[in-house]
Write an enzyme that holds these catalytic residues in place. Structure first.
Site, PDB file in Angstrom:
ATOM      1  N   HIS A   1       1.355   2.419  -3.431  1.00 11.45           N
ATOM      2  CA  HIS A   1       0.249   3.231  -3.954  1.00 11.45           C
ATOM      3  C   HIS A   1       0.397   4.679  -3.506  1.00 11.45           C
ATOM      4  CE1 HIS A   1      -1.961   0.109  -5.844  1.00 11.45           C
ATOM      5  NE2 HIS A   1      -2.435  -0.472  -4.762  1.00 11.45           N
TER       6      HIS A   1
ATOM      7  N   GLU B   1       0.823  -1.209   0.000  1.00  6.17           N
ATOM      8  CA  GLU B   1       0.000   0.000   0.000  1.00  6.17           C
ATOM      9  C   GLU B   1       0.859   1.261   0.000  1.00  6.17           C
ATOM     10  OE1 GLU B   1      -3.136  -0.087  -0.603  1.00  6.17           O
ATOM     11  OE2 GLU B   1      -3.157  -2.284  -0.505  1.00  6.17           O
TER      12      GLU B   1
END
Length: 702
Positions: free
Chosen positions: A494, A491
């Site tokens: 991202h 994550e």
């Protein structure tokens, strides 16, 4: 909310400088780090109504102005941003702090936002304005990013039917609405079928649950109690099925769960009453309508239509990629299966390994082979140590500094906020870390965002703000499971894509660019760093004695990572080929049933048993209840590209700042400006190779 609509509208366009307004609503104050403690559900609708009214006024002016960058593009970005910014906050709070009041308000506002996006994507006057700019003298004077913004918007306008005659355009809108409704019904049927199924084990048959974890057994007992039943009640959710198939010693129980799960929402359901949720008709309708979408827009198949945003990739390219992976993975997968089969025969005299045996004996063989309990690793990963190690890694790679903004307001005391500054002391953006499970928070792991980078007409730069969200279980002691740490690395990729972009325009900027492939490449690249021992030394520290994770334990973790990797890859390839095969048929080939397509695919991919009653399509949510249909292959494609990029660091000094700078400048900062393949080639100087990925996964020898 349609992601396609969101993309064309420049979703999450960027928190640009907000027009002055005398409004004491906290959603309009303290930008870009809002005072979340002051925001209540009652603030949502007044704020949304205000910006929607402003948008309508602005839009009316835009469509009658002479088309130009300043008259058309910039005002549309500004007008859209105000709405998008408010909606992002509402959506985020609905997910992470979903009180009944917030959820009710969210559902009330949702139709208004859907209508707002429709006013953009189906607005022929806006399309004509963009087209006039693209074909006019001004276009050659725009910079490369501005031209890319115009071209991407025109592409997306065309994909929503801007160049169609009125009759065809209206039909396309009707089809898209019907597909959304059918996808929702598909998911509802699957949920209803799943929830309706249960399996009760009486008190005197406790041995049926031999082997399953105590936590699962206790939850099943609690479930029975809430239903005023004795013994244990088991359900058919994904987690329960995985637990039963992996740990239940009772072979008949495993078979029961395997068959029930693989006949969900189909005419093969054992209970005839459950067949009312059969998704077969919905599947046929969705595939027929998607093919009609492709035909109306001039594509041979829906897969061709789905690839329209992927640069130069074709159906043949995707199929060659997946088939080549199959050829490489299959021999190793057969070896892995043989070892499991031999183990099952030796310990339990299983002469024929059935599908419901595979996970169980795979788990038992893994426990025997590695003799390790992964829960023991948890003491090595306190949250703050992981954070600091992750920041250290990113500093080494990209020369970034992270600072906790302790005075920033959050929606929960467990949430932390950090700023990101580059080597030139330039503030690049902010991100929130909200990683532990709690009541009223949607389960799952995802990265969202509040604003994107944007260069306003007066030259001011709006900074991006991202949210990293998870539902890890270590909230009470701040300790993370090692697989949670790997997810956090993923994550974090991202977030980096979103915060580090240098694109100044909405549909090119970070996660807002909706570059599904690039986002996964960057996230997989970051996750690969978790498996470097030098990095592990920075992110691990035994809470009891302060020691790093021992090298021997790390080696065991790494071995676990690649256990049965080829079998897992074959399974993913099969899903990707199935998803792609469902949508690669032309209008003349729609008579080919999903079952026939899957059967044909399994002739080359399947090495484990399958049965006539299986109905994979009927519970394949990815293909029939999301807008990523014909895109499942990106899961493998992004891993291959990420491993190939990571190999560039392995080939030099791992933390070579020159390689990190090159990746930052050629890929991370430009993800919305070019196709993922072009970005990769810009960095590597050649086409991708599957070898680094297959070697990294242990499928090919190093």
């Amino acid at each position: 909310m349609s992601l396609k609509l969101a993309r064309i509208a420049g979703l999450i366009l960027l928190l640009i400088v907000q027009p002055a307004m005398s409004n004491d609503n906290p959603l309009f104050q303290n930008l870009p780090l809002l005072n979340y403690q002051a925001i209540t559900a009652s603030d949502f609708e007044p704020a949304m109504d205000t910006v929607l009214q402003q948008f309508d006024t602005r839009l009316a002016s835009i469509v009658i102005s002479p088309p130009s960058w300043n008259n058309s593009v910039v005002p549309l970005q500004e007008a859209t941003n105000a709405v998008v910014r408010i909606w992002n906050v509402i959506s985020h709070l609905n997910a992470v702090n979903g009180t009944p009041e917030i959820k009710t308000t969210y559902q009330k506002i949702l139709p208004k936002v859907t209508g707002f996006y429709s006013k953009i994507v189906y607005n022929r006057d806006l399309y004509k304005a963009y087209k006039a700019i693209a074909t006019g003298a001004e276009f050659t004077k725009l910079n490369t990013e501005q031209q890319a913004h115009i071209n991407n918007m025109l592409r997306d306008f065309r994909l929503t039917g801007a160049e169609l005659d009125p009759e065809s355009g209206n039909r396309l809108k009707q089809i898209n609405t019907s597909i959304q409704e059918l996808g929702h019904k598909f998911a509802e049927n699957l949920s209803a079928a799943t929830n309706a199924w249960s399996y009760q084990i009486p008190v005197d048959k406790a041995n049926i649950l031999d082997g399953v974890p105590d936590t699962f057994r206790n939850a099943a007992a609690a479930k029975a109690k809430t239903l005023n039943k004795t013994g244990w009640v088991l359900n058919l959710d994904d987690s329960s099925v995985a637990t039963i198939l992996s740990y239940a010693k009772d072979r008949e129980l495993r078979q029961t769960f395997y068959k029930a799960y693989n006949t969900l929402a189909s005419d093969q359901a054992e209970n005839s009453n459950d067949r009312k949720w059969d998704n077969a008709s919905i599947i046929n309708q969705i595939l027929t309508l998607r093919q009609e979408v492709a035909t109306i827009l001039g594509y041979k198949s829906y897969a061709d239509y789905a690839l329209a945003t992927k640069g130069s990739q074709t159906i043949d390219d995707v199929l060659k990629f997946l088939n080549d992976l199959t050829t490489q993975a299959k021999p190793k997968a057969q070896q892995e299966l043989q070892l499991i089969s031999e183990y099952a025969k030796n310990v339990d005299r299983i002469d024929k390994l059935e599908a419901w045996d595979l996970a169980y004996y795979s788990q038992k063989y893994k426990e025997k082979k590695f003799d390790i309990r992964t829960a023991e690793f948890k003491k090595f990963f306190p949250k703050n140590t992981v954070y600091q190690g992750l920041f250290t890694l990113t500093n080494l790679l990209f020369n970034l500094e992270f600072k906790e903004e302790k005075s920033a307001s959050t929606w929960n005391n467990a949430v932390q906020v950090f700023s990101v500054t580059d080597q030139n002391k330039q503030l690049r953006g902010y991100f929130y870390l909200d990683i532990f499970a709690r009541d009223q928070k949607t389960p799952g792991t995802w990265t969202g965002f509040y604003t994107s980078r944007f260069k306003f007409s007066d030259g001011a730069i709006q900074l991006p703000v991202a949210f990293i969200n998870a539902s890890f279980s270590g909230g009470s002691d701040g300790l993370l499971e090692y697989h949670d740490v790997e997810s956090l690395f993923f994550e974090f990729g991202h977030m980096l894509e979103h915060v580090l972009t240098m694109s100044d325009y909405p549909n090119l900027s970070g996660l807002n660019a909706n570059t599904f492939e690039s986002s996964k490449v960057i996230s997989n690249f970051m996750a690969d760093w978790f498996w470097i021992y030098d990095v592990m030394l920075d992110i691990s520290q035994n809470v009891n004695n302060g020691q790093d994770l021992p090298r021997d334990d790390f080696n065991k973790m790494y071995a676990l990572r690649n256990y049965n990797a080829a079998l897992a890859l074959l399974g993913q390839i099969e899903l990707a080929l199935f998803d792609f095969g469902l949508h690669s048929n032309s209008a003349q080939d729609l008579s080919k049933t999903p079952l026939a397509i899957l059967t044909e695919i399994r002739q080359s991919t399947a090495i484990t048993p399958h049965y006539e009653y299986e109905r994979l399509a009927n519970h394949f949510l990815y293909s029939f209840s999301t807008e990523y249909a014909a895109n499942y292959y990106v899961e493998q494609w992004s891993q291959v590209l990420a491993a190939d990029i990571f190999a560039s660091f392995r080939e030099r000094s791992l933390f070579d700042p020159q390689i990190g700078k090159k990746f930052l400048k050629t890929f991370l900062e430009k993800t919305g400006e070019e196709s993922t393949l072009d970005l990769f080639i810009n960095f590597k100087g050649r086409a991708p190779s599957t070898m680094p990925y297959l070697t990294q996964a242990g499928i090919l020898s190093n």
